[in-house]
Design an enzyme around this catalytic site. Structure first.
Site, short mmCIF file in Angstrom:
data_model
loop_
_atom_site.label_atom_id
_atom_site.label_comp_id
_atom_site.label_asym_id
_atom_site.label_seq_id
_atom_site.Cartn_x
_atom_site.Cartn_y
_atom_site.Cartn_z
N HIS A 49 42.62 26.66 1.41
CA HIS A 49 43.47 25.40 1.27
C HIS A 49 44.03 24.91 2.50
O HIS A 49 44.38 25.99 3.44
CB HIS A 49 44.53 25.81 0.27
CG HIS A 49 44.09 26.11 -0.94
ND1 HIS A 49 44.92 26.77 -1.90
CD2 HIS A 49 43.12 25.70 -1.81
CE1 HIS A 49 44.17 27.05 -3.12
NE2 HIS A 49 43.14 26.47 -3.02
N ASP A 70 38.78 25.65 -7.15
CA ASP A 70 38.41 26.39 -5.79
C ASP A 70 37.10 26.74 -5.92
O ASP A 70 36.27 26.44 -4.73
CB ASP A 70 39.28 27.63 -5.64
CG ASP A 70 40.76 27.32 -5.22
OD1 ASP A 70 40.95 26.00 -4.63
OD2 ASP A 70 41.52 28.04 -5.37
N LYS A 101 52.42 26.62 8.05
CA LYS A 101 52.83 27.42 6.85
C LYS A 101 53.24 29.01 7.41
O LYS A 101 52.65 29.38 8.39
CB LYS A 101 51.75 27.84 5.71
CG LYS A 101 51.19 26.49 5.15
CD LYS A 101 50.12 26.97 4.20
CE LYS A 101 49.39 25.74 3.65
NZ LYS A 101 48.33 26.13 3.04
N TYR A 141 55.27 30.93 0.46
CA TYR A 141 54.98 29.98 1.47
C TYR A 141 55.88 29.16 2.02
O TYR A 141 56.63 28.40 1.14
CB TYR A 141 53.80 28.94 0.84
CG TYR A 141 52.60 29.54 0.10
CD1 TYR A 141 51.37 29.46 0.59
CD2 TYR A 141 52.88 29.80 -1.17
CE1 TYR A 141 50.25 29.92 0.30
CE2 TYR A 141 51.57 30.11 -1.94
CZ TYR A 141 50.48 30.25 -1.09
OH TYR A 141 49.23 30.67 -1.90
#
Length: 198
Positions: free
Chosen positions: A62, A169, A72, A132
């Site tokens: 991602h 995904d 991140k 995250y």
């Protein structure tokens, strides 16, 4: 904190110093000014997300389109994960390079992921939880998904049985399709002015 740069330029592993006694342990997990000093980029959290995963769950790869871009700071807060970052910045001298990290709650180890670098993980324990800390809020339509099993990338996930994946995904495009669609970030647009960027 001990800080190590990965094989992916701009991505770093932060390992805290644990203070332990008979009660357990304490450690400092994140300090914005230290992350900024190491990376040379501003980093102020705009949103914090968590995901919980069963053992052998594969999430990713991602990223977020640039703009708006997103950095991140990723930490496993329960269980353990095999975490992989991949350089998918078009024009990067290390395009396609990846770095594998073991993230687990005991070590408190974290990974800083710069703009344009994709991220995914395989959960190694039941009820693994990842946190995250991200620099921009969620903006619908800006997410980039790359198939984590793309043979072009040949990432070493290390699973011994078919992993559990979301339909999104599993059906995500490979890296060549993402390049052709123009969805990946350009290397120069992810650099700070001191790095020779715009």
């Amino acid at each position: 904190m001990d800080v190590t740069e990965t094989r992916v330029p701009g991505a770093f592993v932060f390992t805290p110093k644990l203070i332990s006694d008979e009660r357990g342990a304490f450690f400092e997990a994140f300090r914005a000014e230290e992350v900024e000093a190491v990376t040379g980029q501003p980093f102020r959290p705009a949103q914090i997300n968590y995901s919980m995963s069963r053992r052998n769950t594969l999430r990713g790869l991602h990223g977020v389109a640039v703009p708006p871009g997103q950095t991140k700071y990723v930490t496993c807060v329960r269980g353990a994960l095999r975490d992989i970052v991949v350089d998918l910045r078009v024009g990067s001298p290390t395009f396609g390079a990846y770095h594998v990290n073991l993230l687990d709650a005991e070590s408190g180890r974290s990974v800083y992921i710069p703009e344009g670098v994709a991220h995914g993980f395989l959960s190694l324990t039941d009820d693994a939880c990842i946190c995250y800390v991200v620099s921009t809020r969620y903006v619908p339509g800006t997410q980039i998904d790359i198939n984590p099993l793309d043979p072009v990338l040949a990432l070493p996930w290390g699973f011994s049985e078919k992993p559990l994946m979301s339909e999104k995904d599993a059906n995500a495009p490979g890296v060549h399709s993402a390049i052709d669609s123009g969805s990946l970030a350009e290397w120069q647009k992810t650099l700070s002015p001191t790095d020779g960027g715009p």
